[in-house]
Design a protein around this motif. Structure first.
Motif, PDB file in Angstrom:
ATOM      1  N   ASP A 266      -4.879  13.292  -5.243  1.00  0.00           N
ATOM      2  CA  ASP A 266      -3.609  13.411  -5.138  1.00  0.00           C
ATOM      3  C   ASP A 266      -2.723  12.927  -3.938  1.00  0.00           C
ATOM      4  O   ASP A 266      -1.452  13.170  -3.946  1.00  0.00           O
ATOM      5  N   ARG A 267      -3.332  12.906  -2.999  1.00  0.00           N
ATOM      6  CA  ARG A 267      -2.570  12.517  -1.815  1.00  0.00           C
ATOM      7  C   ARG A 267      -2.064  11.310  -1.896  1.00  0.00           C
ATOM      8  O   ARG A 267      -2.401  10.219  -2.557  1.00  0.00           O
ATOM      9  N   LYS A 268      -0.985  11.033  -1.038  1.00  0.00           N
ATOM     10  CA  LYS A 268      -0.392   9.817  -0.758  1.00  0.00           C
ATOM     11  C   LYS A 268      -0.531   9.119   0.809  1.00  0.00           C
ATOM     12  O   LYS A 268      -1.294   9.727   1.425  1.00  0.00           O
ATOM     13  N   VAL A 269      -0.137   7.817   0.556  1.00  0.00           N
ATOM     14  CA  VAL A 269      -0.320   7.210   1.895  1.00  0.00           C
ATOM     15  C   VAL A 269       0.891   6.966   2.384  1.00  0.00           C
ATOM     16  O   VAL A 269       1.747   6.324   1.897  1.00  0.00           O
ATOM     17  N   PHE A 270       0.912   7.228   3.721  1.00  0.00           N
ATOM     18  CA  PHE A 270       2.190   6.942   4.415  1.00  0.00           C
ATOM     19  C   PHE A 270       2.034   6.234   5.786  1.00  0.00           C
ATOM     20  O   PHE A 270       0.705   6.111   6.440  1.00  0.00           O
TER      21      PHE A 270
ATOM     22  N   PRO B 111       1.566   5.906  -3.694  1.00  0.00           N
ATOM     23  CA  PRO B 111       1.833   4.756  -4.532  1.00  0.00           C
ATOM     24  C   PRO B 111       3.065   4.102  -4.008  1.00  0.00           C
ATOM     25  O   PRO B 111       4.142   4.597  -3.268  1.00  0.00           O
ATOM     26  N   PRO B 112       3.243   2.806  -4.192  1.00  0.00           N
ATOM     27  CA  PRO B 112       4.294   2.089  -3.509  1.00  0.00           C
ATOM     28  C   PRO B 112       5.615   2.611  -3.986  1.00  0.00           C
ATOM     29  O   PRO B 112       5.805   2.982  -5.017  1.00  0.00           O
ATOM     30  N   VAL B 113       6.667   2.588  -3.084  1.00  0.00           N
ATOM     31  CA  VAL B 113       7.997   3.076  -3.389  1.00  0.00           C
ATOM     32  C   VAL B 113       8.971   1.893  -3.263  1.00  0.00           C
ATOM     33  O   VAL B 113       9.417   1.343  -4.106  1.00  0.00           O
ATOM     34  N   ASP B 114       9.213   1.360  -1.983  1.00  0.00           N
ATOM     35  CA  ASP B 114       9.994   0.190  -1.687  1.00  0.00           C
ATOM     36  C   ASP B 114       9.221  -0.779  -1.086  1.00  0.00           C
ATOM     37  O   ASP B 114       9.001  -0.622   0.271  1.00  0.00           O
ATOM     38  N   LYS B 115       8.711  -1.915  -1.481  1.00  0.00           N
ATOM     39  CA  LYS B 115       8.242  -3.004  -1.006  1.00  0.00           C
ATOM     40  C   LYS B 115       9.128  -3.659   0.083  1.00  0.00           C
ATOM     41  O   LYS B 115      10.332  -3.982  -0.525  1.00  0.00           O
TER      42      LYS B 115
ATOM     43  N   ASP C 221      -7.807  -8.001  -0.900  1.00  0.00           N
ATOM     44  CA  ASP C 221      -7.314  -7.159  -2.109  1.00  0.00           C
ATOM     45  C   ASP C 221      -7.178  -5.526  -1.627  1.00  0.00           C
ATOM     46  O   ASP C 221      -7.925  -5.170  -0.913  1.00  0.00           O
ATOM     47  N   GLY C 222      -6.050  -4.970  -2.359  1.00  0.00           N
ATOM     48  CA  GLY C 222      -5.708  -3.672  -1.939  1.00  0.00           C
ATOM     49  C   GLY C 222      -4.993  -3.432  -0.924  1.00  0.00           C
ATOM     50  O   GLY C 222      -5.062  -2.185  -0.339  1.00  0.00           O
ATOM     51  N   ALA C 223      -4.272  -4.573  -0.197  1.00  0.00           N
ATOM     52  CA  ALA C 223      -3.367  -4.223   1.022  1.00  0.00           C
ATOM     53  C   ALA C 223      -2.060  -4.202   0.838  1.00  0.00           C
ATOM     54  O   ALA C 223      -1.483  -4.749  -0.351  1.00  0.00           O
ATOM     55  N   GLN C 224      -1.599  -3.264   1.331  1.00  0.00           N
ATOM     56  CA  GLN C 224       0.114  -3.024   1.067  1.00  0.00           C
ATOM     57  C   GLN C 224       1.015  -3.326   2.475  1.00  0.00           C
ATOM     58  O   GLN C 224       0.600  -2.870   3.297  1.00  0.00           O
ATOM     59  N   PRO C 225       1.968  -4.015   2.324  1.00  0.00           N
ATOM     60  CA  PRO C 225       2.500  -4.374   3.428  1.00  0.00           C
ATOM     61  C   PRO C 225       3.619  -3.070   3.860  1.00  0.00           C
ATOM     62  O   PRO C 225       4.028  -2.464   3.068  1.00  0.00           O
ATOM     63  N   PHE C 226       4.283  -3.102   4.822  1.00  0.00           N
ATOM     64  CA  PHE C 226       5.260  -2.141   5.616  1.00  0.00           C
ATOM     65  C   PHE C 226       5.912  -3.041   6.654  1.00  0.00           C
ATOM     66  O   PHE C 226       5.301  -3.820   7.276  1.00  0.00           O
ATOM     67  N   SER C 227       7.251  -2.551   6.723  1.00  0.00           N
ATOM     68  CA  SER C 227       7.818  -3.030   8.023  1.00  0.00           C
ATOM     69  C   SER C 227       8.841  -1.797   8.759  1.00  0.00           C
ATOM     70  O   SER C 227       9.419  -0.942   7.962  1.00  0.00           O
ATOM     71  N   PHE C 228       9.006  -2.052   9.785  1.00  0.00           N
ATOM     72  CA  PHE C 228       9.958  -1.090  10.583  1.00  0.00           C
ATOM     73  C   PHE C 228      10.915  -1.819  11.577  1.00  0.00           C
ATOM     74  O   PHE C 228      10.524  -2.876  12.057  1.00  0.00           O
TER      75      PHE C 228
END
Length: 416
Positions: free
Chosen positions: A51-55, A89-93, A109-116
């Protein structure tokens, strides 16, 4: 014509193997009005997530003690600025940049982008040189990108296991401005006991800013109207480190000292240019010396001068670094009193030390480009072979250059 882009990709995998952090670079430039965006991706293997999320977290922090000093729950680290994003789960891509597309292609496959976006009022990366026997991370200001598994993004009561995290240290750096100001000038006229007339000393430099490793010429003029002899000239460069975040701790260390054996007899004059070059290589054993932020296993240099912007509070900058040059005439005593009438004549000049902007960097339509001549990368990350091909390194993409071919090398940062 097809453009070729050569880049390094840095990655770090968590101990459980479920998170792999990818970054396209580790140096982010402060352009005064803005700072390079931190674009990256995290490859996910959610088999053991539950049930854990990824941050993903980007933090600017001041470290004032090494890890082995953390006792009884005390942490010798103070966060200056922190930002979080949830990617699973993704919130705002984020809107995908050219860097995102490159990293997504590499991660698969399975990669999620992020930006700061790093605020431009944060300090640049600075570390304090540890002593020969010191262990652990160096004290100073650092930036860290961390991805982790947790139920909540920031719950102090939730314990996050080390195996559920992957982190990379990055650097916020600043280049010297393109316009260099006029050099400083200082002069003094000093009289002595048992002498009717004084010694005049004038020192000046051609410009107000010099690059790390660059020769610094100082023009010296001496007019000795006294009855004493100027025995020698001593030049010192002092680094002043002002730790403003948690205390009023301010100290000065000499990073260059040299004596010149030029003498000026009574009623004589002297005019010459003395060249100096302060280097970290000559100060490796000095504990507490301020250095530009370093990445593990990579060398660095003396800290760059802190450039203060108007309206920014000093406290948020953590560590302020400045330099000054002292020119000291060692004047011998004379007559019956001998050494009792000896004295020094001293002037000080401010000095700014910074990195030059790499050759070929330019701006077009608000976008940042770097023109380099190199296509072959060696395993140590340095360009090892120059060719006649001109490589256009697109730090941000333009529609005009739609036929870009990207060749990259992955660098596993498991020990960084």
């Amino acid at each position: 014509v097809t453009d070729t882009v050569t880049s390094w990709i840095f990655k770090k995998t968590s101990g459980n193997g479920g998170l792999t952090l990818y970054l396209g670079k580790r140096d982010y430039v402060d352009h005064v009005s803005s700072v390079d965006k931190v674009d990256g991706v995290v490859k996910l293997d959610p088999a053991d997530f539950g049930d854990r999320k990824v941050f993903v977290q980007l933090a600017c922090a001041f470290r004032y003690g090494s890890d082995d000093l953390d006792v009884m729950g005390l942490c010798f680290r103070k966060d200056i600025w922190t930002q979080f994003v949830q990617i699973h789960p993704p919130v705002d891509k984020p809107a995908l940049s050219a860097m995102h597309e490159t990293l997504l292609k590499k991660a698969g496959d399975g990669a999620q982008p992020f930006s700061f976006e790093i605020p431009n009022n944060l300090p640049c990366s600075v570390s304090l040189q540890p002593g020969p026997d010191d262990k652990g991370k160096a004290c100073g200001v650092d930036f860290e990108v961390k991805t982790y598994l947790a139920m909540e993004k920031c719950n102090p009561d939730e314990k996050i296991e080390k195996k559920d995290t992957a982190r990379l240290i990055i650097r916020k750096i600043q280049y010297a401005p393109s316009q260099v100001g006029a050099g400083p000038k200082a002069e003094i006229c000093k009289s002595f006991m048992m002498s009717d007339k004084p010694v005049h000393l004038e020192a000046s430099m051609e410009k107000d800013l010099y690059f790390h490793g660059e020769d610094i010429p100082i023009k010296i003029k001496i007019k000795n109207e006294s009855n004493k002899t100027v025995k020698k000239i001593k030049v010192t460069v002092d680094q002043t480190t002002d730790i403003v975040l948690y205390s009023a701790d301010k100290y000065t260390k000499a990073v260059f000292t040299q004596e010149f054996g030029d003498t000026v007899e009574p009623n004589g004059s002297f005019e010459n240019t003395l060249t100096i070059k302060p280097l970290l290589a000559d100060n490796k054993e000095k504990r507490g010396l301020a250095l530009d932020g370093r990445l593990k296993d990579e060398d660095t240099n003396l800290a760059s001068t802190t450039m203060l912007r108007e309206g920014i509070e000093k406290d948020v900058l953590g560590i302020l670094v400045s330099y000054k040059i002292k020119i000291n005439l060692m004047v011998a005593g004379g007559g019956l009193l001998g050494g009792l009438t000896a004295s020094d004549v001293t002037v000080e000049l401010p000095l700014m030390l910074m990195h030059p902007k790499p050759e070929g960097i330019f701006f077009l339509n608000g976008r940042f480009f770097c023109l380099v001549v190199a296509v072959t990368s060696a395993s140590d990350g340095l360009y090892s072979q120059l060719t006649n091909d001109v490589t256009l390194l697109l730090c941000h993409s333009l529609p005009l250059y739609s036929s870009t071919i990207l060749t990259d090398q992955s660098k596993d940062c498991t020990s960084v």
